[in-house]
Design a protein around this motif. Structure first.
Motif, mmCIF file in Angstrom:
data_model
loop_
_atom_site.group_PDB
_atom_site.id
_atom_site.type_symbol
_atom_site.label_atom_id
_atom_site.label_comp_id
_atom_site.label_asym_id
_atom_site.label_seq_id
_atom_site.Cartn_x
_atom_site.Cartn_y
_atom_site.Cartn_z
ATOM 1 N N GLN A 1 -11.982 5.050 1.486
ATOM 2 C CA GLN A 1 -12.579 6.113 2.344
ATOM 3 C C GLN A 1 -13.660 5.090 3.613
ATOM 4 O OE1 GLN A 1 -14.219 9.488 0.680
ATOM 5 N NE2 GLN A 1 -14.731 10.374 2.769
ATOM 6 N N GLY B 1 -1.421 4.296 1.764
ATOM 7 C CA GLY B 1 -1.512 5.555 0.733
ATOM 8 C C GLY B 1 -2.462 5.111 -0.497
ATOM 9 N N ALA B 2 -2.396 3.726 -0.463
ATOM 10 C CA ALA B 2 -3.033 3.093 -1.704
ATOM 11 C C ALA B 2 -4.633 3.128 -1.141
ATOM 12 C CB ALA B 2 -2.360 1.545 -1.721
ATOM 13 N N GLY C 1 0.577 -1.352 -0.062
ATOM 14 C CA GLY C 1 -0.109 -0.002 0.095
ATOM 15 C C GLY C 1 0.879 1.370 -0.058
ATOM 16 N N ARG D 1 -11.923 13.545 -7.171
ATOM 17 C CA ARG D 1 -13.137 13.246 -6.364
ATOM 18 C C ARG D 1 -13.063 13.917 -5.223
ATOM 19 N NH1 ARG D 1 -11.619 7.835 -7.751
ATOM 20 N NH2 ARG D 1 -10.916 7.710 -5.607
ATOM 21 N N LEU E 1 -9.400 -1.509 -10.811
ATOM 22 C CA LEU E 1 -8.128 -1.431 -11.801
ATOM 23 C C LEU E 1 -7.050 -2.593 -11.491
ATOM 24 C CD1 LEU E 1 -7.340 2.147 -12.935
ATOM 25 C CD2 LEU E 1 -8.767 0.247 -14.063
ATOM 26 N N ARG F 1 -7.827 -2.167 -6.651
ATOM 27 C CA ARG F 1 -7.812 -0.743 -6.107
ATOM 28 C C ARG F 1 -8.450 0.123 -7.335
ATOM 29 N NH1 ARG F 1 -2.773 -0.273 -5.959
ATOM 30 N NH2 ARG F 1 -2.395 0.771 -7.851
ATOM 31 N N ASN F 2 -9.317 0.715 -7.189
ATOM 32 C CA ASN F 2 -10.110 1.666 -8.171
ATOM 33 C C ASN F 2 -10.622 0.847 -9.258
ATOM 34 O OD1 ASN F 2 -9.894 4.297 -6.790
ATOM 35 N ND2 ASN F 2 -7.839 4.123 -7.353
ATOM 36 N N PRO G 1 -17.906 7.419 -5.386
ATOM 37 C CA PRO G 1 -17.944 6.785 -4.183
ATOM 38 C C PRO G 1 -19.286 6.022 -3.768
ATOM 39 C CG PRO G 1 -17.582 9.368 -4.303
ATOM 40 C CD PRO G 1 -18.002 8.701 -5.639
ATOM 41 N N LYS H 1 -21.395 5.519 -1.931
ATOM 42 C CA LYS H 1 -22.878 6.170 -1.160
ATOM 43 C C LYS H 1 -23.333 6.775 -2.541
ATOM 44 C CE LYS H 1 -21.239 10.667 0.549
ATOM 45 N NZ LYS H 1 -20.876 11.268 -0.565
ATOM 46 N N ILE I 1 -5.994 6.634 -1.875
ATOM 47 C CA ILE I 1 -6.431 7.311 -3.253
ATOM 48 C C ILE I 1 -7.524 6.159 -3.825
ATOM 49 C CG2 ILE I 1 -4.265 8.326 -3.595
ATOM 50 C CD1 ILE I 1 -3.613 5.912 -5.615
ATOM 51 N N CYS I 2 -7.815 5.272 -3.185
ATOM 52 C CA CYS I 2 -8.855 4.256 -3.723
ATOM 53 C C CYS I 2 -10.275 4.742 -3.548
ATOM 54 C CB CYS I 2 -8.525 2.707 -3.220
ATOM 55 S SG CYS I 2 -9.671 1.723 -3.768
ATOM 56 N N VAL I 3 -11.113 4.547 -4.275
ATOM 57 C CA VAL I 3 -12.447 4.970 -4.324
ATOM 58 C C VAL I 3 -12.983 4.014 -2.934
ATOM 59 C CG1 VAL I 3 -13.562 3.387 -5.947
ATOM 60 C CG2 VAL I 3 -14.557 5.449 -5.516
ATOM 61 N N LEU J 1 -11.707 4.986 -14.581
ATOM 62 C CA LEU J 1 -11.392 5.725 -13.691
ATOM 63 C C LEU J 1 -12.275 6.951 -13.627
ATOM 64 C CD1 LEU J 1 -7.367 6.171 -13.416
ATOM 65 C CD2 LEU J 1 -8.798 5.546 -11.650
#
Lengths: 349, 644
Positions: B401, B392-393, A236, A280, B381, B378-379, B210, B212, B396-398, B205
């Motif tokens: 969060q 960190g990964a 990660g 986003r 992809l 991730r994302n 998100p 929700k 930035i991934c949808v 991408l």
């Protein structure tokens, strides 16, 4: 001892500045985050600092007082937001207990702690930390034109970032920078000027204790992607040339920025993923009450847009500056009335 | 006295000044900067650039004028070596010459459009394959693209993205011209890109939302006419649980496994059938509202299927109350969590606690327990490896969060009972173990099926132990099996098939029940159902498929299709992250595992594939491979009652 960090923006960039502040807060919860705002909130926006990710706010009109209107009138939005950086730096260096001051552009986001930079400035003899646009020479003509020649025209160091120690050298630098920006923070590349940035080519000549940060994870942007490979590990970690990504500069969000990113990021996904996240995040931080393209100082009081040509006229004429200290005013004896009576220039509808 | 040289220079200068004045009046500075970011970045004056070199580089001075089109359309202008925009302003406009391809189109109807985009540029097969609605309508695909398709951002060929071109070049979008025509006539020569460097992934991408927002955009299902009450559920269960020798299996699933086709559903159906065959009872519970995440409601609706019969819909709390009221010994109740998608884990935990269960089973059909991205891409992809939620990964991934909250909710199930994690493969268990920190009682690997080898009863006396013959007699048949979705590698398969179509000795097939298959891929219908679990196996054998290309973008937990392909005598080509697919290939030796798509393409082109297929054909002649299908959890539960 406290580390202060500030950014400079107008309300049109509030969403970006929020993303920056939130990313800073994640990695440096103890830093004092300042919003430097060269604007006034639009009607309908209840700008409540209690709900913002910034700790403190510095309003340009509070710093520059009565001279604000006249001085800002000689600047477009980019010039204005960069012209205030020097004076803001001076003020923050004088905050009680200040150890270091960092500046980050509002279109930057922080991905890992900036501790190595803090430590670099703690090294005895170091007072100013700069990040060059590029760290290694490019290979292709296209990249040389885009990057190296770009740096020669616009400034070697990217002033989306600067860090300054609160010592004598740091204060002398801030005073010099603030003085130059007060008079010559102009986007006039042909005249050798580019806002606050080109001035900083002179920093290593004028001041001791300048440290050039050679960390490939700092200030990653389209202008250095040709020589920086971004990867994401299965653990990660986001790496740039094998070192942690510390902050990314999301310059020119839109088709131009996308085209420049694509030119150098190629077919590897991480850079695009980082950009997609940023878009986003900015979208989520948008405030509906801020009209598109809002800038309080960008219009005459009757709402007409101030064209650059009229700003240049005012900037170059001290007689007009003295005669019209409130140049955005409208009416019989206003500056715009004088302009329209005596020149071919007109306010934009 | 003014010498000849001076007069010449003055005249040249004067002419340049006139051109500058003429062009400056119509030159669109903003357009030029927006269209050519390199000029914007270089900081040169755009008008000067256009005057000096821009027109020679076929750059456009305004959205209303295409330099390349003008030069290509009017050779007299091109041969004169003059600035074409100046020619147009001074002469061309008076002569009613066209400034952009769109203008020609407007004047000359639809026929000339087809000249700009000719048959060679437009890929009919690609278009019909990508857009089955066009194929079904019977409209000529080129005509469709030129009139409607480009406005709907459809792509005319694999090498051109209409949406990308319009988004990247605002001048083209603003001009309202057909972007593919623009590319063919001028854009290509101007060095404009036809496709994002990421290809289709760029669109993925761009479309990420998100969770929700995704859930909000889902169609709201109609409310059920009536809901089951606790007594109805209780009496249905009690009526069948009369015998003291019966156990009850409660299976938490994500959809109606009896009516939806898929590998996971197939395995749950097999489990239900095994339970009922042994005389036990089986209660399937799935969310009424299908969701790509955990339920966002505090007491979601669930649908119930008891011993194969649909009972109806109930609130989760109603089900819990009904189970509490049932006269069942907790030792005879077995909770099997197949999938939590759409459920509230808190309610599942409450169900387990209400029943007084001390242990339960949790299946790794996918990795939803670790992340909403159940394929761990991730994302959507790239396989991510389920790193720390603070990484960190994930940042930035949808899905990043929501991940801490997701993990917290899943944990409730593991906290409630001693959980045995059942994995259909070692590969999946490895991924899970690295990524999960839930309290787990034990783990077990239990494949959905395994292979058994036997001599081929139809083996001819001539069948040889070594490969014979040549590949020329029969082409190598490469196939994609099953769901034509991105995470199964469908895009990569199409990429390969599109690139190699027409290559001698290679034939591309699709076996499954999806329709979005281009004409250069031969389609064979095959649908696996509860009543016909061997449909794919038979289809692969019948079509004589030599190669199954499984370019899965995530570590598959099992892969029925891989097992079926191998059982049918095919070899499997895959990549290193495909989980149990790569593991099966390695353990059986039936195929190859590649480090990159380029390596795969090279191999498919090479005689190496011919040799591999010849060996596989020889093996097919020698041996018969059978699949022993598992009874899922029924193989693992120590049932108190009837038994097998």
């Amino acid at each position: 001892m406290t580390i202060h960090v500030y950014t400079s923006f107008t309300f049109s960039y509030l969403s970006r500045a929020r993303v920056l502040a939130e990313s800073l807060r994640r990695h440096h919860p103890d830093w004092v985050i300042w919003a430097g705002i060269t604007d006034l909130p639009p009607e309908g926006l209840d700008f409540d600092m209690a709900g913002e990710p910034f700790d403190r706010v510095l309003w340009t009109h509070e710093i520059f007082g009565e001279t604000t209107e006249g001085w800002l009138f000689g600047h477009d939005i980019v010039e204005a937001c960069t012209a205030v950086k020097g004076r803001m730096l001076q003020l923050l260096l004088d905050e009680p207990g200040c150890e270091q001051v960092f500046y980050l552009d509002p279109d930057i986001a922080v991905f890992a702690p900036l501790d190595p930079m803090v430590e670099a400035l703690r090294t005895p003899g170091r007072s100013i930390l700069l990040t060059p646009h590029q760290l290694v020479p490019d290979d292709s003509d296209l990249a040389i034109r885009d990057n190296e020649i770009g740096s020669l025209g616009y400034g070697v160091f990217n002033l989306g970032f600067i860090a300054v120690r609160a010592d004598d050298t740091g204060r002398r630098f801030a005073a010099w920078w603030a003085a130059r920006l007060a008079k010559w923070c102009h986007d006039d590349v042909a005249a050798g000027l580019f806002t606050d940035q080109k001035w900083c080519n002179l920093i290593p000549c004028f001041f001791e204790g300048v440290h050039i940060c050679r960390d490939a994870g700092c200030n990653v942007a389209s202008w250095n992607l040709s020589q920086r490979k971004v990867t994401i590990t299965l653990s990660g970690d986001i790496l740039v040339n094998g070192t942690p990504l510390r902050f990314y500069h999301f310059t020119k969000m839109g088709p131009i920025g996308d085209a420049m990113t694509e030119r150098y990021a190629g077919s590897e996904t991480p850079v695009y993923e980082i950009w997609a996240w940023y878009k986003r995040a900015v979208s989520q931080a948008e405030v509906a009450a801020i009209p598109s393209g809002w800038w309080h100082y960008g219009r005459f009081e009757d709402g007409r847009r101030i064209p650059k040509s009229i700003r240049l006229l005012y900037r170059n004429r001290t007689d007009l500056q003295k005669a019209f200290p409130a140049p955005r005013a409208v009416g019989q004896d206003s500056f715009i009335a004088w302009v329209e009576a005596n020149t071919d220039l007109r306010a934009d509808p | 006295m003014i010498g000849f040289r001076s007069i010449f220079s003055w005249a040249a200068l004067y002419s340049k000044q006139i051109a500058l004045v003429d062009i400056a009046a119509e030159f669109d500075r903003d357009f030029y900067l927006a269209s050519y970011p390199d000029i914007a970045v270089a900081g040169v004056d755009p008008l000067q650039h256009f005057m000096k070199t821009g027109w020679k580089e076929r750059r456009d001075p305004a959205a209303s004028f295409s330099t390349g089109f003008y030069l290509d359309t009017y050779p007299d202008v091109a041969s004169a070596g003059v600035n074409p925009f100046h020619h147009y302003i001074r002469i061309g406009r008076r002569e009613r010459r066209s400034a952009v391809p769109g203008a020609a189109k407007a004047k000359q109807n639809s026929a000339p459009i087809l000249q700009v985009v000719n048959q060679a540029d437009f890929d009919r097969d690609f278009y019909l394959g990508r857009y089955p609605d066009v194929a079904a309508s019977g409209i000529d695909p080129l005509q469709h693209y030129m009139t409607h398709g480009w406005k709907e951002r459809r792509d005319p060929a694999a090498f051109f993205s209409t949406g990308y071109y319009l988004d990247t070049y605002p001048d083209v979008a603003k001009a309202g011209v057909n972007p593919f025509s623009h590319f063919i006539s001028t854009g290509r020569a101007e060095g404009r890109r036809a496709l994002h460097a990421l290809g289709q992934k760029a669109e993925v991408l761009a479309q990420l939302k998100p969770m929700k927002d995704r859930v909000l955009s889902l169609p709201q299902p109609e409310a059920p006419n009536s809901l089951l009450d606790a007594s109805a559920i209780r009496s249905a269960i009690d009526a069948k649980m009369t015998s003291v020798r019966k156990d009850l299996i409660i299976a938490i699933t994500h959809d109606d496994y009896a009516n939806i086709s898929g590998g996971t559903q197939l395995s749950i159906r097999a489990e239900e059938a095994a339970a009922m065959q042994d005389g036990h009872c089986y209660l399937g519970v799935w969310p009424t509202l299908p969701l790509p995440c955990l339920s966002m409601e505090s007491d979601p609706l669930v649908d119930l299927r008891f011993n194969g019969v649909l009972l109806g819909t109930a609130r989760c709390t109603t089900l819990i109350a009904a189970m509490k009221a049932c006269s069942i010994d907790a030792k005879r109740v077995h909770l099997v969590v197949h999938l939590l998608l759409g459920h509230d884990p808190g309610k599942i935990a409450e169900l387990a606690q209400t029943l007084g269960l001390s242990k339960a089973w949790y299946w790794l059909h996918d990795y939803f327990g670790l992340c909403q991205s159940y394929t761990l891409r991730r994302n959507d992809l790239v396989y991510c490896g389920a790193p720390s939620q603070n990484s960190g990964a994930c940042g930035i991934c949808v899905y990043g969060q929501d991940r801490p909250a997701h993990l917290g909710r899943v944990r409730a199930v593991f906290d409630a009972v001693a959980m045995t994690v059942v994995s259909p493969s070692e590969a999946a268990l490895d991924v899970w173990t690295k990524g999960a920190d839930f309290p787990v009682h034990s783990t077990v690997v239990h494949p959905h099926g395994d292979l058994a080898y036997a001599p081929n009863p139809k083996r001819s006396a001539k069948a040889s132990a070594v490969p014979t013959g040549t590949i020329r007699s029969e082409p190598v048949r490469l196939a994609f099996l099953g769901a034509t979705v991105a995470h199964k590698g469908w895009d990569e398969y199409l990429h390969l098939a599109c690139q190699l179509r027409g290559m001698a000795g290679r034939e591309f097939h699709y076996l499954g029940h999806y329709d979005n298959v281009p004409s250069y891929v031969l389609r064979t219908d095959a649908k696996v159902t509860g009543g016909d679990p061997d449909a794919m196996l038979r289809a692969v054998r019948a079509a004589g498929i030599d190669v199954f290309l499984n370019w899965s973008a995530w570590p598959e937990t099992f892969s029925y299709t891989t097992l079926e392909a191998i059982a049918a005598g095919a070899v499997v080509l895959t990549n290193q992250i495909s989980g149990n697919v790569a593991a099966l290939v390695r353990t059986t030796g039936k195929g190859r595992v590649f480090a990159s798509l380029d390596q795969l393409v090279d191999f498919v082109r090479s005689p190496g594939l011919d040799r591999l297929v010849l060996e596989a054909r020889a093996a097919r002649a020698r041996e018969q491979v059978l699949i022993n299908r598992s009874r899922q959890t029924l193989d693992l539960i120590a049932l108190k009652g009837a038994g097998r």
